[in-house]
Design a protein around this motif. Structure first.
Motif, short mmCIF file in Angstrom:
data_model
loop_
_atom_site.label_atom_id
_atom_site.label_comp_id
_atom_site.label_asym_id
_atom_site.label_seq_id
_atom_site.Cartn_x
_atom_site.Cartn_y
_atom_site.Cartn_z
N LYS A 110 -10.43 29.27 63.07
CA LYS A 110 -10.77 28.09 62.26
C LYS A 110 -9.67 27.04 62.33
O LYS A 110 -9.96 25.84 62.44
CB LYS A 110 -11.02 28.49 60.80
N PHE A 111 -8.40 27.45 62.28
CA PHE A 111 -7.31 26.48 62.38
C PHE A 111 -7.31 25.77 63.73
O PHE A 111 -6.89 24.62 63.83
CB PHE A 111 -5.95 27.14 62.13
N ASN A 112 -7.80 26.43 64.77
CA ASN A 112 -7.87 25.82 66.10
C ASN A 112 -8.96 24.76 66.21
O ASN A 112 -9.00 24.02 67.19
CB ASN A 112 -8.07 26.88 67.18
N LEU A 113 -9.82 24.65 65.23
CA LEU A 113 -10.93 23.68 65.28
C LEU A 113 -10.54 22.26 64.84
O LEU A 113 -11.32 21.34 64.99
CB LEU A 113 -12.09 24.17 64.41
N PHE A 114 -9.32 22.10 64.29
CA PHE A 114 -8.91 20.76 63.85
C PHE A 114 -7.41 20.58 64.02
O PHE A 114 -6.66 21.56 64.09
CB PHE A 114 -9.35 20.50 62.39
N ASN A 115 -6.99 19.31 64.11
CA ASN A 115 -5.57 18.98 64.32
C ASN A 115 -5.00 18.07 63.25
O ASN A 115 -3.79 17.87 63.20
CB ASN A 115 -5.38 18.32 65.69
N GLU A 116 -5.84 17.47 62.42
CA GLU A 116 -5.38 16.50 61.44
C GLU A 116 -4.54 17.18 60.35
O GLU A 116 -4.83 18.30 59.95
CB GLU A 116 -6.56 15.80 60.75
N TYR A 117 -3.53 16.45 59.87
CA TYR A 117 -2.73 16.92 58.76
C TYR A 117 -3.30 16.39 57.45
O TYR A 117 -3.88 15.30 57.42
CB TYR A 117 -1.27 16.48 58.90
N TRP A 118 -3.13 17.17 56.39
CA TRP A 118 -3.55 16.80 55.03
C TRP A 118 -5.06 16.60 54.92
O TRP A 118 -5.53 15.87 54.07
CB TRP A 118 -2.80 15.56 54.54
N SER A 119 -5.82 17.23 55.80
CA SER A 119 -7.27 17.08 55.83
C SER A 119 -7.93 18.45 55.63
O SER A 119 -8.17 19.17 56.61
CB SER A 119 -7.70 16.45 57.16
N PRO A 120 -8.24 18.82 54.39
CA PRO A 120 -8.80 20.14 54.11
C PRO A 120 -10.18 20.34 54.74
O PRO A 120 -11.00 19.43 54.79
CB PRO A 120 -8.91 20.17 52.59
#
Length: 119
Positions: free
Chosen positions: A9-19
């Motif tokens: 799941k963490f590999n699906l996004f790169n943005e910071y502070w974006s739950p």
């Protein structure tokens, strides 16, 4: 409900502070978020907020001190307590919080993610 692999799941996004929401139980969301840098001072009047560090180190500044939360640890910020999350390096966090929790405690900010996606 299927099992959830946090690394995938963490590999699906790169943005910071974006739950990103990955689960729901008893009126609470389970969210994954990447932290780097500083968030903003805020509080949640009616909700506690649990920060579980999956990877990295989280610092939570409080008005009366600093809490350092390491990988595999969690910290609960009680309702009404002003706090500012920070991470020197990319840190992976799992949040447990009521569905009603507003990311910035109701404060206007460019950091506010109004529509948090399910992944």
């Amino acid at each position: 409900m299927k099992k959830v692999n946090l690394a995938e799941k963490f590999n699906l996004f790169n943005e910071y502070w974006s739950p990103h929401i990955v689960g729901e139980l008893n009126g609470q969301y389970v969210k994954l978020v990447k932290f780097k840098g500083e968030f903003m001072w805020h509080s949640h009047a009616a909700e506690d907020e649990l920060f579980f560090v999956v990877k990295g180190t989280l610092k939570i500044e409080l008005r009366d001190g600093l809490v350092t939360v390491n990988e595999g640890e969690f910290y609960i910020v009680p309702q009404g307590v002003e706090h500012k999350p920070m991470a020197d390096e990319e840190t992976h966090i799992m949040l447990l919080e009521p569905k009603s929790t507003e990311q910035t405690g109701g404060n206007e900010s460019d950091l506010l993610v109004d529509k948090q996606p399910w992944i």
